[in-house]
Design a protein around this motif. Sequence first.
Motif, PDB file in Angstrom:
ATOM      1  N   ALA A 337      -2.767  93.545 -38.290  1.00 25.10           N
ATOM      2  CA  ALA A 337      -4.223  93.697 -38.220  1.00 25.10           C
ATOM      3  C   ALA A 337      -4.730  93.780 -36.782  1.00 25.10           C
ATOM      4  N   ARG A 338      -3.831  93.754 -35.813  1.00 29.08           N
ATOM      5  CA  ARG A 338      -4.253  93.645 -34.419  1.00 29.08           C
ATOM      6  C   ARG A 338      -3.712  94.771 -33.558  1.00 29.08           C
ATOM      7  N   PRO A 339      -4.386  95.050 -32.426  1.00 28.17           N
ATOM      8  CA  PRO A 339      -3.885  96.086 -31.522  1.00 28.17           C
ATOM      9  C   PRO A 339      -2.603  95.650 -30.800  1.00 28.17           C
ATOM     10  N   PHE A 340      -1.918  96.624 -30.208  1.00 32.69           N
ATOM     11  CA  PHE A 340      -0.573  96.385 -29.651  1.00 32.69           C
ATOM     12  C   PHE A 340      -0.544  95.394 -28.492  1.00 32.69           C
ATOM     13  N   TYR A 341      -1.679  95.216 -27.805  1.00 33.97           N
ATOM     14  CA  TYR A 341      -1.648  94.389 -26.589  1.00 33.97           C
ATOM     15  C   TYR A 341      -1.892  92.909 -26.849  1.00 33.97           C
ATOM     16  N   ARG A 369      -3.398  88.224 -24.056  1.00 37.20           N
ATOM     17  CA  ARG A 369      -2.818  89.577 -23.975  1.00 37.20           C
ATOM     18  C   ARG A 369      -1.334  89.475 -23.618  1.00 37.20           C
ATOM     19  N   GLU A 370      -0.602  90.464 -24.072  1.00 33.49           N
ATOM     20  CA  GLU A 370       0.806  90.536 -23.669  1.00 33.49           C
ATOM     21  C   GLU A 370       0.864  91.084 -22.251  1.00 33.49           C
ATOM     22  N   HIS A 371       1.377  90.273 -21.314  1.00 34.48           N
ATOM     23  CA  HIS A 371       1.379  90.702 -19.909  1.00 34.48           C
ATOM     24  C   HIS A 371       2.783  91.089 -19.427  1.00 34.48           C
ATOM     25  N   ARG A 372       3.803  90.919 -20.302  1.00 37.03           N
ATOM     26  CA  ARG A 372       5.176  91.287 -19.919  1.00 37.03           C
ATOM     27  C   ARG A 372       5.411  92.723 -20.334  1.00 37.03           C
ATOM     28  N   ILE A 373       5.633  93.597 -19.351  1.00 34.44           N
ATOM     29  CA  ILE A 373       5.610  95.035 -19.600  1.00 34.44           C
ATOM     30  C   ILE A 373       6.642  95.481 -20.646  1.00 34.44           C
ATOM     31  N   ASP A 374       7.822  94.864 -20.636  1.00 34.31           N
ATOM     32  CA  ASP A 374       8.833  95.296 -21.605  1.00 34.31           C
ATOM     33  C   ASP A 374       8.409  94.976 -23.036  1.00 34.31           C
ATOM     34  N   VAL A 375       7.832  93.793 -23.221  1.00 32.29           N
ATOM     35  CA  VAL A 375       7.351  93.406 -24.554  1.00 32.29           C
ATOM     36  C   VAL A 375       6.169  94.296 -24.961  1.00 32.29           C
ATOM     37  N   LEU A 376       5.309  94.558 -23.980  1.00 28.47           N
ATOM     38  CA  LEU A 376       4.122  95.378 -24.227  1.00 28.47           C
ATOM     39  C   LEU A 376       4.519  96.780 -24.721  1.00 28.47           C
ATOM     40  N   LYS A 377       5.529  97.365 -24.020  1.00 29.48           N
ATOM     41  CA  LYS A 377       6.024  98.692 -24.413  1.00 29.48           C
ATOM     42  C   LYS A 377       6.568  98.674 -25.834  1.00 29.48           C
ATOM     43  N   LYS A 378       7.346  97.635 -26.122  1.00 24.34           N
ATOM     44  CA  LYS A 378       7.958  97.507 -27.435  1.00 24.34           C
ATOM     45  C   LYS A 378       6.880  97.455 -28.521  1.00 24.34           C
ATOM     46  N   GLN A 379       5.827  96.693 -28.250  1.00 24.50           N
ATOM     47  CA  GLN A 379       4.759  96.545 -29.248  1.00 24.50           C
ATOM     48  C   GLN A 379       3.965  97.831 -29.430  1.00 24.50           C
ATOM     49  N   ALA A 380       3.801  98.577 -28.337  1.00 17.89           N
ATOM     50  CA  ALA A 380       3.099  99.861 -28.421  1.00 17.89           C
ATOM     51  C   ALA A 380       3.886 100.820 -29.306  1.00 17.89           C
ATOM     52  N   LEU A 381       5.200 100.815 -29.108  1.00 16.50           N
ATOM     53  CA  LEU A 381       6.052 101.699 -29.913  1.00 16.50           C
ATOM     54  C   LEU A 381       6.006 101.313 -31.393  1.00 16.50           C
ATOM     55  N   GLU A 382       5.938 100.019 -31.644  1.00 14.89           N
ATOM     56  CA  GLU A 382       5.832  99.565 -33.035  1.00 14.89           C
ATOM     57  C   GLU A 382       4.554 100.058 -33.701  1.00 14.89           C
ATOM     58  N   TYR A 393      -2.089 102.681 -17.930  1.00 15.15           N
ATOM     59  CA  TYR A 393      -2.349 101.284 -18.301  1.00 15.15           C
ATOM     60  C   TYR A 393      -1.109 100.432 -18.044  1.00 15.15           C
ATOM     61  N   LEU A 394       0.051 100.931 -18.470  1.00 15.04           N
ATOM     62  CA  LEU A 394       1.297 100.186 -18.278  1.00 15.04           C
ATOM     63  C   LEU A 394       1.563  99.938 -16.802  1.00 15.04           C
ATOM     64  N   ASN A 395       1.109 100.881 -15.997  1.00 16.04           N
ATOM     65  CA  ASN A 395       1.252 100.787 -14.556  1.00 16.04           C
ATOM     66  C   ASN A 395       0.661  99.491 -13.994  1.00 16.04           C
ATOM     67  N   PHE A 396      -0.462  99.031 -14.611  1.00 16.49           N
ATOM     68  CA  PHE A 396      -1.124  97.811 -14.145  1.00 16.49           C
ATOM     69  C   PHE A 396      -0.178  96.602 -14.194  1.00 16.49           C
ATOM     70  N   PHE A 397       0.871  96.701 -15.049  1.00 12.42           N
ATOM     71  CA  PHE A 397       1.717  95.536 -15.332  1.00 12.42           C
ATOM     72  C   PHE A 397       3.001  95.507 -14.500  1.00 12.42           C
ATOM     73  N   LYS A 398       3.194  96.542 -13.676  1.00 11.43           N
ATOM     74  CA  LYS A 398       4.478  96.707 -12.990  1.00 11.43           C
ATOM     75  C   LYS A 398       4.630  95.853 -11.748  1.00 11.43           C
ATOM     76  N   PHE A 399       3.514  95.426 -11.169  1.00  6.85           N
ATOM     77  CA  PHE A 399       3.604  94.805  -9.853  1.00  6.85           C
ATOM     78  C   PHE A 399       3.018  93.400  -9.838  1.00  6.85           C
ATOM     79  N   GLY A 400       3.262  92.663 -10.920  1.00  3.98           N
ATOM     80  CA  GLY A 400       2.730  91.306 -11.009  1.00  3.98           C
ATOM     81  C   GLY A 400       1.434  91.276 -11.779  1.00  3.98           C
ATOM     82  N   MET A 401       1.457  90.645 -12.937  1.00  5.57           N
ATOM     83  CA  MET A 401       0.262  90.546 -13.776  1.00  5.57           C
ATOM     84  C   MET A 401       0.146  89.114 -14.286  1.00  5.57           C
ATOM     85  N   PRO A 402      -0.944  88.424 -13.944  1.00  2.77           N
ATOM     86  CA  PRO A 402      -1.073  87.043 -14.412  1.00  2.77           C
ATOM     87  C   PRO A 402      -1.137  86.986 -15.950  1.00  2.77           C
ATOM     88  N   PRO A 403      -0.629  85.923 -16.535  1.00  2.00           N
ATOM     89  CA  PRO A 403      -0.883  85.710 -17.967  1.00  2.00           C
ATOM     90  C   PRO A 403      -2.397  85.636 -18.159  1.00  2.00           C
TER      91      PRO A 403
END
Length: 439
Positions: A337-341, A369-382, A393-403
Amino acid sequence: MSKILFKDLAEYFGKEIEIQGFVDKIRDLQYVQFVVLRDSTGKIQMTIEKNEDNKILNDIVSSMTKESTILAKGTVFEQEKVKLRGMEFIPSNIEITSKSEEELPIDILDYNNKSKQDLRLDNRFLDLRLDKNYLIFKGQTLAEMAMREYWIKNDFIEIHSPKILGTASETGAEVFELEYFGKKVYLAQSPQFYKQMAMGAGFNNVFEIGPVFRAENSHTAYHATEFTSVDCEISWIKSHEEVMDLEEEKLVHVMKTLKETIGDNFKTIFKKEIMVPENRFPRIPFLEAKQIVQENYKYFGEKSYDFDRREEELICLYAKKKYNSEFVFVTDYPFEARPFYHMLDEKTNLTKSFDLLYKGIEITTGAQREHRIDVLKKQALEKDMSLDSIDFYLNFFKFGMPPHGGYGFGLTRFLMRLFEVDSIRDVTFLYRGPNRVMP
RNA sequence: GGUCCGGUAGUGUAGUGGUUAACAUGCCAGUCUGUCACACUGGAGAUCGCGGGUUCAAGUCCCGUCCGGACCGCCA
């Protein structure tokens, strides 16, 4: 500002003053004329005796039409005989500054012939002359002010994210397409991606109050294609519980402010009290909430992973009865019921998310929000999304993203339930929906 | 997008296939010693959403179309 507001007239008893307003009523009797004037803050009766000395004034009143605007010079007196506030204005000079046509397209007196909504929206500028409509927008102003007050005190930064987007902003809702110098662009459905970008920028805490656009062909009393969304996002959190703490604290401040500033007017006009929450808002996990509705109200919604309208109403009924709360958080929705992020809880595999329901309707969706890029990608694909389309958008997560986490709050939906009006159209300055883009 | 309901003076409604389409309110005129949702008397104001059909006869029945509302779905 030199204009004397009608609410303040008692401060001017016995003084020669100048007032301006709309003509609310004209009662032209044999020996005396009464004209009730109105501004956004109140009404005042103007009284003119019919005699030779007043001939010029008498003729002006005779030629006057309701809803015209006038400028009058004269003196305001205490007058027990007048039921309207016990005062009256005796003019020495009257000027009609703008004359209204005799017959109005809608009945703005509204005693028993309430005009149809469609017609009122066609003539919204007249509809808004009603005192209850003024109070609604006064309430909106104060609610926004109280929110800003709270945020600024808590070190939030206000952002203004773009509304023209090169790619859809992914709330799950449909987007409007626009032609943009030969390219296809979209109207923002939500500032979601950009407030998260602000987290990546190290802004800690941000908020935005602004328009969002949804291309949903929804014909209901609580949907619009353009509405004002209140968004905020905070960094360095450990769970969505902290986001709920934040929203709750903010809303209590809003309700307090509203009660203090317009509580009396609200009671006079809407015959209801503004209820300031006294206890914590109940927080009920989604699966438990489902059970509560089924056990207490014998109602079984069709979808296992989300609520329908009836379930939203029933869980609010329950929260009111059991906890005496007009607000209730429903938490931990299934990923379906929720968006990928939205972040998933590793133990339960449910999202660390929540909705806030108020008097029977959803006014907020929020989450960690999911801030770990690998998990985020996986959820988007799902969710069957192409990673290319959200590359920026994914780019924002590559160089350090606070929880981080945050929520979006439907200002108009909130106002609709606060004033307990039946339609979102009544709390929107100019409503936009599938069948209305004018005036 | 789906289902249901509606469209008749400026506004809100009533209207068994059969005279001049009714009521309230608003508007206009007049009467009225201070009204306060003033009151009273009179008047004007409707090609009954639009197009077609059935019928001797349609606001009323049928079909189409346009516009709107409620609810559901989608979401804030």
